[in-house]
Design a protein around this motif. Structure first.
Motif, PDB file in Angstrom:
ATOM      1  N   PRO A   8       0.787  -1.240   0.000  1.00 63.48           N
ATOM      2  CA  PRO A   8       0.000   0.000   0.000  1.00 63.48           C
ATOM      3  C   PRO A   8       0.815   1.284   0.000  1.00 63.48           C
ATOM      4  O   PRO A   8       0.573   2.180  -0.811  1.00 63.48           O
ATOM      5  CB  PRO A   8      -0.849  -0.139   1.265  1.00 63.48           C
ATOM      6  CG  PRO A   8      -1.034  -1.625   1.415  1.00 63.48           C
ATOM      7  CD  PRO A   8       0.261  -2.221   0.962  1.00 63.48           C
ATOM      8  N   PHE A   9       1.800   1.411   0.863  1.00 61.96           N
ATOM      9  CA  PHE A   9       2.519   2.683   0.953  1.00 61.96           C
ATOM     10  C   PHE A   9       3.593   2.838  -0.133  1.00 61.96           C
ATOM     11  O   PHE A   9       4.255   3.872  -0.205  1.00 61.96           O
ATOM     12  CB  PHE A   9       3.145   2.864   2.341  1.00 61.96           C
ATOM     13  CG  PHE A   9       4.251   1.903   2.677  1.00 61.96           C
ATOM     14  CD1 PHE A   9       5.581   2.230   2.435  1.00 61.96           C
ATOM     15  CD2 PHE A   9       3.961   0.666   3.241  1.00 61.96           C
ATOM     16  CE1 PHE A   9       6.604   1.355   2.750  1.00 61.96           C
ATOM     17  CE2 PHE A   9       4.979  -0.223   3.560  1.00 61.96           C
ATOM     18  CZ  PHE A   9       6.307   0.120   3.319  1.00 61.96           C
ATOM     19  N   LEU A  10       3.755   1.804  -0.989  1.00 64.91           N
ATOM     20  CA  LEU A  10       4.712   1.895  -2.087  1.00 64.91           C
ATOM     21  C   LEU A  10       4.045   1.904  -3.462  1.00 64.91           C
ATOM     22  O   LEU A  10       4.720   1.826  -4.478  1.00 64.91           O
ATOM     23  CB  LEU A  10       5.709   0.723  -2.017  1.00 64.91           C
ATOM     24  CG  LEU A  10       6.618   0.690  -0.786  1.00 64.91           C
ATOM     25  CD1 LEU A  10       7.507  -0.545  -0.819  1.00 64.91           C
ATOM     26  CD2 LEU A  10       7.462   1.950  -0.687  1.00 64.91           C
ATOM     27  N   ARG A  11       2.738   2.026  -3.468  1.00 64.54           N
ATOM     28  CA  ARG A  11       2.027   2.074  -4.749  1.00 64.54           C
ATOM     29  C   ARG A  11       2.294   3.390  -5.468  1.00 64.54           C
ATOM     30  O   ARG A  11       2.552   4.412  -4.824  1.00 64.54           O
ATOM     31  CB  ARG A  11       0.524   1.911  -4.512  1.00 64.54           C
ATOM     32  CG  ARG A  11       0.127   0.493  -4.141  1.00 64.54           C
ATOM     33  CD  ARG A  11      -1.320   0.406  -3.766  1.00 64.54           C
ATOM     34  NE  ARG A  11      -1.663  -0.957  -3.366  1.00 64.54           N
ATOM     35  CZ  ARG A  11      -2.739  -1.270  -2.653  1.00 64.54           C
ATOM     36  NH1 ARG A  11      -3.583  -0.311  -2.271  1.00 64.54           N
ATOM     37  NH2 ARG A  11      -2.976  -2.531  -2.337  1.00 64.54           N
ATOM     38  N   PRO A  12       2.217   3.388  -6.808  1.00 70.61           N
ATOM     39  CA  PRO A  12       2.379   4.637  -7.572  1.00 70.61           C
ATOM     40  C   PRO A  12       1.395   5.686  -7.086  1.00 70.61           C
ATOM     41  O   PRO A  12       0.253   5.381  -6.730  1.00 70.61           O
ATOM     42  CB  PRO A  12       2.087   4.209  -9.007  1.00 70.61           C
ATOM     43  CG  PRO A  12       2.428   2.758  -9.037  1.00 70.61           C
ATOM     44  CD  PRO A  12       2.044   2.224  -7.694  1.00 70.61           C
ATOM     45  N   ARG A  13       1.836   6.941  -7.102  1.00 72.31           N
ATOM     46  CA  ARG A  13       1.044   8.013  -6.524  1.00 72.31           C
ATOM     47  C   ARG A  13      -0.072   8.524  -7.412  1.00 72.31           C
ATOM     48  O   ARG A  13      -1.073   9.028  -6.928  1.00 72.31           O
ATOM     49  CB  ARG A  13       1.966   9.195  -6.191  1.00 72.31           C
ATOM     50  CG  ARG A  13       2.927   8.911  -5.051  1.00 72.31           C
ATOM     51  CD  ARG A  13       3.824  10.112  -4.829  1.00 72.31           C
ATOM     52  NE  ARG A  13       4.601   9.957  -3.608  1.00 72.31           N
ATOM     53  CZ  ARG A  13       5.456  10.863  -3.172  1.00 72.31           C
ATOM     54  NH1 ARG A  13       5.642  11.973  -3.861  1.00 72.31           N
ATOM     55  NH2 ARG A  13       6.111  10.668  -2.048  1.00 72.31           N
TER      56      ARG A  13
END
Length: 241
Positions: free
Chosen positions: A226-231
């Motif tokens: 989740p916290f490394l997904r594309p923005r």
């Protein structure tokens, strides 16, 4: 007006090149797996085939050159190498204001490097015999094939070149990186803590394995955290291709 429109525009970071998806993901992963198998099998066949070359190179271990090669060996030993990588990961995070390229860089290095230590224990090739060397180094307790030092520096350089591929520093990184890899190859060979074939196999290991590692870690796994997904949606589409 949307919140996005109200935010100040920020230029895309020039250290995001390592996030660019591979054009040939399956080929990269297949090559990595094949390389691990082949390099492991070859290790069982080498014996002392290049002991004469080790003795010749170790004869250069005198004066300033000997001090330099010993220093190189100590500077990128596992403890300092981990410290260097952590510091660089922190700098990348600060520069990009984004954790993703930082973890892509650090993860690519770690996942390329650590399995080589497992292969080292499996192959268990002895290091050059200090009894026959003109300038023997302190006896190292672990086996020598492949060379962890050389795997590390090669993986580090590859990850750095990918990281900077969209920046003005890319060509400099390539040039200095090649110098660093060659330097470590000769450092561990002149110290005779590794056979030259140990170091050569280690370069091949990182060159073949790192692209597959980057695909698995950066292209396949990171977007699922989740916290490394594309923005942004456009970036997500680019990664999924």
């Amino acid at each position: 007006m949307s919140d996005a429109a109200l935010r100040p525009h920020r230029r895309e970071s020039d250290v995001n090149g390592i996030l660019d998806p591979s054009r040939y993901p399956l080929a990269s992963v297949t090559l990595a797996v094949a390389a691990v198998i082949v390099i492991t099998v070859v290790g069982f066949t080498l014996g002392t085939v290049d002991l004469g070359l080790s003795k010749a190179l170790n004869g250069l271990h005198t004066g300033a050159l000997g001090a330099l090669t010993t220093a190189v060996y100590h500077v990128i030993s596992p403890g300092p190498a981990i410290g260097i990588t952590v510091v660089v990961v922190g700098v990348i995070w600060w520069r990009a204001r984004d954790l993703r390229p930082a973890l892509a860089f650090g993860g690519t290095i770690a996942i390329t490097w650590v399995p080589s230590a497992v292969v080292k224990e499996i192959v268990h090739r002895a290091r050059p015999d200090v009894a026959v060397l003109p300038h023997p180094f302190a006896v190292q307790p672990d086996p020598g094939y492949p060379s962890g030092h050389t795997v590390y520096i090669t993986a580090f350089v590859i990850a750095l070149v990918w990281l900077l591929r969209d920046s003005r520093w890319h060509h400099l990184a390539v040039t200095l990186g090649v110098v660093a890899i060659v330097g470590v190859f000769f450092a561990v060979s002149i110290d005779a803590v590794h056979y030259p074939t140990d170091a050569a196999a280690s370069i091949l290991w990182s060159v073949a394995v790192a692209p597959g590692v980057r695909v698995v870690w950066v292209d396949w796994l990171m977007p699922r955290i989740p916290f490394l997904r594309p923005r942004v949606p456009g970036e997500a589409a680019r990664v999924s291709r």
